[in-house]
Design a protein around this motif. Structure first.
Motif, PDB file in Angstrom:
ATOM      1  N   ASN A 160      -9.917  -1.476  -8.487  1.00  0.00           N
ATOM      2  CA  ASN A 160     -10.054  -0.062  -8.854  1.00  0.00           C
ATOM      3  C   ASN A 160     -10.971   0.684  -7.881  1.00  0.00           C
ATOM      4  O   ASN A 160     -10.698   1.826  -7.505  1.00  0.00           O
ATOM      5  N   ARG A 164      -9.142   1.220  -4.642  1.00  0.00           N
ATOM      6  CA  ARG A 164      -8.167   2.309  -4.814  1.00  0.00           C
ATOM      7  C   ARG A 164      -8.863   3.665  -4.818  1.00  0.00           C
ATOM      8  O   ARG A 164      -8.427   4.608  -4.144  1.00  0.00           O
ATOM      9  N   ASP A 165      -9.955   3.779  -5.594  1.00  0.00           N
ATOM     10  CA  ASP A 165     -10.682   5.052  -5.685  1.00  0.00           C
ATOM     11  C   ASP A 165     -11.276   5.464  -4.343  1.00  0.00           C
ATOM     12  O   ASP A 165     -11.412   6.651  -4.051  1.00  0.00           O
ATOM     13  N   PHE A 180      -6.172   1.430   0.316  1.00  0.00           N
ATOM     14  CA  PHE A 180      -4.990   1.090  -0.474  1.00  0.00           C
ATOM     15  C   PHE A 180      -4.445  -0.302  -0.180  1.00  0.00           C
ATOM     16  O   PHE A 180      -4.040  -1.020  -1.102  1.00  0.00           O
ATOM     17  N   ALA A 193      -6.565  -2.758  -1.963  1.00  0.00           N
ATOM     18  CA  ALA A 193      -6.390  -2.616  -3.410  1.00  0.00           C
ATOM     19  C   ALA A 193      -5.078  -3.258  -3.857  1.00  0.00           C
ATOM     20  O   ALA A 193      -5.034  -3.974  -4.867  1.00  0.00           O
ATOM     21  N   ILE A 194      -4.016  -3.014  -3.088  1.00  0.00           N
ATOM     22  CA  ILE A 194      -2.706  -3.604  -3.406  1.00  0.00           C
ATOM     23  C   ILE A 194      -2.789  -5.129  -3.368  1.00  0.00           C
ATOM     24  O   ILE A 194      -2.265  -5.826  -4.245  1.00  0.00           O
ATOM     25  N   TYR A 248      -4.711  -6.258  -6.556  1.00  0.00           N
ATOM     26  CA  TYR A 248      -3.888  -6.168  -7.771  1.00  0.00           C
ATOM     27  C   TYR A 248      -2.801  -7.247  -7.776  1.00  0.00           C
ATOM     28  O   TYR A 248      -2.489  -7.829  -8.826  1.00  0.00           O
ATOM     29  N   THR A 255      -0.928   2.867  -6.973  1.00  0.00           N
ATOM     30  CA  THR A 255      -1.553   2.736  -5.648  1.00  0.00           C
ATOM     31  C   THR A 255      -0.504   2.740  -4.546  1.00  0.00           C
ATOM     32  O   THR A 255      -0.688   3.376  -3.498  1.00  0.00           O
ATOM     33  N   GLU A 281       0.600   6.276  -4.152  1.00  0.00           N
ATOM     34  CA  GLU A 281      -0.419   7.085  -3.474  1.00  0.00           C
ATOM     35  C   GLU A 281      -0.416   6.801  -1.969  1.00  0.00           C
ATOM     36  O   GLU A 281      -0.530   7.721  -1.151  1.00  0.00           O
ATOM     37  N   GLN A 282      -0.303   5.533  -1.625  1.00  0.00           N
ATOM     38  CA  GLN A 282      -0.240   5.143  -0.214  1.00  0.00           C
ATOM     39  C   GLN A 282       0.970   5.795   0.460  1.00  0.00           C
ATOM     40  O   GLN A 282       0.877   6.307   1.583  1.00  0.00           O
ATOM     41  N   TYR A 330      -9.863  11.579  -1.137  1.00  0.00           N
ATOM     42  CA  TYR A 330     -10.530  10.310  -0.838  1.00  0.00           C
ATOM     43  C   TYR A 330     -11.546  10.572   0.284  1.00  0.00           C
ATOM     44  O   TYR A 330     -11.351  10.161   1.426  1.00  0.00           O
TER      45      TYR A 330
END
Length: 559
Positions: free
Chosen positions: A196, A199-200, A204, A207-208, A211, A231, A234-235, A271
């Motif tokens: 998280n 991601r925040d 990305f 983060a991927i 996850y 995510t 968003e990417q 971001y």
């Protein structure tokens, strides 16, 4: 050994049995100061510091079985007998923390650390107590101390990450989560927060990856699947933005340009930290890149760091003295730190380079207004509106300034134009209402306040100003209802409380009115704290009375 020493030792034993520990301790210390090797004194003094193991085990058993109140009761009894036993305060702290008694928890663990300064668990638990209290920076300080003493303390690294995330320091939070995972690589809770945070932050790819690992460990984590999908999306959107910038540029991007456009896309998608990283990487390749310095400054100013932002803007201007946007943004930052004259000069430079820069004309008007140069402010607003006739910010500021100057007709024209442009903007009706009240057109003002409230029912200042207008036309009961509604929406709005008190006094509701009248103090230039040494007069005869000059000679004579 003297008879008095034996007497002191016997007396110390009796005091220990009766629970008078401090007196017993003083007696043992007296004996040991004269006879440091006295076995009875050493043994007695040691007993004071160390509770019997059977009692400690009993205390731990109560805590483990969830009997928290019984744990606290026994713990307090034992700590009075053995005030130097850190273990007792540790267990008390854990019981208090479990019950959510944060203040007591903090006291307990501070006592532990006074007795045992290198107790890592105490630092960690003290951090947890501050975290529960919402004091995240203080929590982080204690977690830092825990991991400094024990770098392999995975939970403390994780807790530090949570505290840093709450303070907005995502970069350091990510590092803390990463350190926790180097110790416990498959901790699902830490992996989740790590993902998280990544991601925040805008990382990305990582983060991927995080996850994906989580879902391999536990495929049933539906919320993680949703985070992963979001995510990836968003990417994709950021990649599309970057591709758009690339197409607009037409020529092949240099490495520095690519990083600049990546940072721009990240900032546009909110971001900022990742954007700054990208911009800084661009500067490592091309230090004299004015657009990069400008964008770093904008982000820093948004983060309430105007001083650092000013440095970035100045670097951009040094590279390109005719960079209008850099001059304009420099003006904004200078105005925020109170340097309005310097801000005006920066706006002038921006306008000199770019005469149709209507935003610069508008912000220069605001700076003039702050300097009480109302004519210059109105002129700047008019220039902004001449360039952009539907620039609502400038129109609204111009309407307010014209009203304050007493140009009632011109101000009304501006507000009516605004209503045609933005018919559903509550602030336009609110400011028009203020203007009409200033012009003593009270019924029209009330109509505009009511319109503002109908569009935005929680507009508390509109409720308050409506109440003031209702008082002006003698509708006191309705006014009180408006002030009450204001306070329901914003209980700490002391101005509405004071207005309500004055309304009650007008209709002779003195008990309520005089009580609420005390809320006037924050409004006055001189604060009530100035009177703390003077007791309020209670109506007794034969006393000297100090008269506090507040609203006028009439009040001083009457009261």
């Amino acid at each position: 050994m003297s008879r008095s020493i034996n007497k002191n030792l016997r007396k110390a034993e009796i005091l220990m049995k009766t629970g008078e520990v401090e007196q017993a301790q003083k007696l043992y210390e007296t004996v040991l100061s004269q006879y440091p090797k006295n076995k009875k004194a050493i043994q007695g003094y040691q007993k004071l510091k160390t509770p019997p193991q059977v009692e400690v085990d009993r205390l731990i058993s109560l805590f483990n079985s969830g009997q928290l109140q019984a744990t606290i009761s026994l713990g307090k009894t034992l700590s009075r007998q053995f005030p130097s036993a850190a273990i007792l305060y540790e267990i008390l702290g854990a019981a208090h923390l479990s019950l959510g008694l944060v203040e007591e928890t903090i006291i307990d663990y501070r006592q532990v650390l006074q007795l045992s300064p290198k107790n890592v668990d105490a630092y960690n638990n003290l951090g947890m107590a501050f975290y529960k209290q919402g004091e995240f920076a203080e929590a982080a300080k204690n977690y830092y101390k825990a991991v400094e003493l024990e770098p392999s303390f995975a939970d403390a690294h994780y807790n530090l990450g949570n505290a840093l995330k709450q303070t907005g320091d995502l970069r350091q939070a990510i590092e803390s989560y990463r350190l926790s995972l180097t110790i416990n690589p498959n901790d699902v809770e830490v992996l989740s927060e790590y993902g998280n945070a990544l991601r925040d932050y805008g990382e990305f790819d990582q983060a991927i990856e995080c996850y994906t690992k989580l879902l391999k460990l536990n495929p049933s984590l539906t919320d993680i699947q949703a985070f992963l999908d979001n995510t990836i999306e968003e990417q994709k959107e950021i990649d599309e933005l970057f591709a758009f910038y690339q197409r607009e540029e037409k020529d092949e991007l240099s490495s520095a340009q690519a990083l600049y456009f990546k940072g721009t896309a990240l900032n546009l998608k909110n971001y900022p930290e990742a954007a700054i990283d990208s911009f800084k990487n661009a500067l490592r390749i091309e230090p004299d890149y004015p657009e990069v310095h400008l964008n770093i400054g904008i982000i820093l100013n948004d983060k309430q760091e105007p001083g650092a932002a000013i440095e970035s803007y100045k670097k951009a201007i040094k590279i390109n003295p005719k960079y209008a946007d850099a001059h304009y943004n420099l003006g904004i930052a200078l105005k925020e730190i109170g340097e309005t004259d310097a801000a005006i000069e920066s706006y002038r430079q921006a306008i000199k380079i770019k005469p149709d820069y209507f935003e610069a004309h508008f912000t220069m008007g605001i700076a003039f207004k702050q300097n009480d140069e109302i004519d210059a402010a109105i002129e700047s607003y008019k220039r902004a509106v001449k360039i952009n006739p539907e620039y609502t910010f400038a129109l609204q500021a111009m309407g307010i300034a014209l009203s304050e100057k007493g140009e009632a007709g011109q101000a009304s024209e501006v507000f009516l134009k605004l209503i045609r442009i933005v018919p559903n903007d509550p602030r336009v009706f609110f400011n028009f209402g203020n203007h009409l009240r200033r012009s003593f057109d009270l019924h029209a003002a009330i109509k505009n306040y009511r319109t503002a409230i109908s569009i935005q029912p929680d507009f508390f200042t509109a409720h308050n100003n409506l109440g003031n207008c209702l008082v002006d036309i003698g509708k006191i009961e309705e006014a009180i209802e408006s002030f009450q509604r204001t306070l329901e929406l914003k209980p700490d709005y002391f101005q509405a409380n004071f207005n309500k008190a004055l309304a009650h006094l007008r209709i002779a509701q003195f008990n309520i009115g005089w009580l609420g009248y005390e809320s006037r103090w924050p409004i006055l230039d001189r604060k009530k704290e100035d009177l703390v040494k003077i007791n309020a007069w209670q109506g007794k005869k034969g006393q000297k009375v100090f008269i506090w000059a507040e609203q006028g000679i009439g009040d001083e004579i009457m009261f």
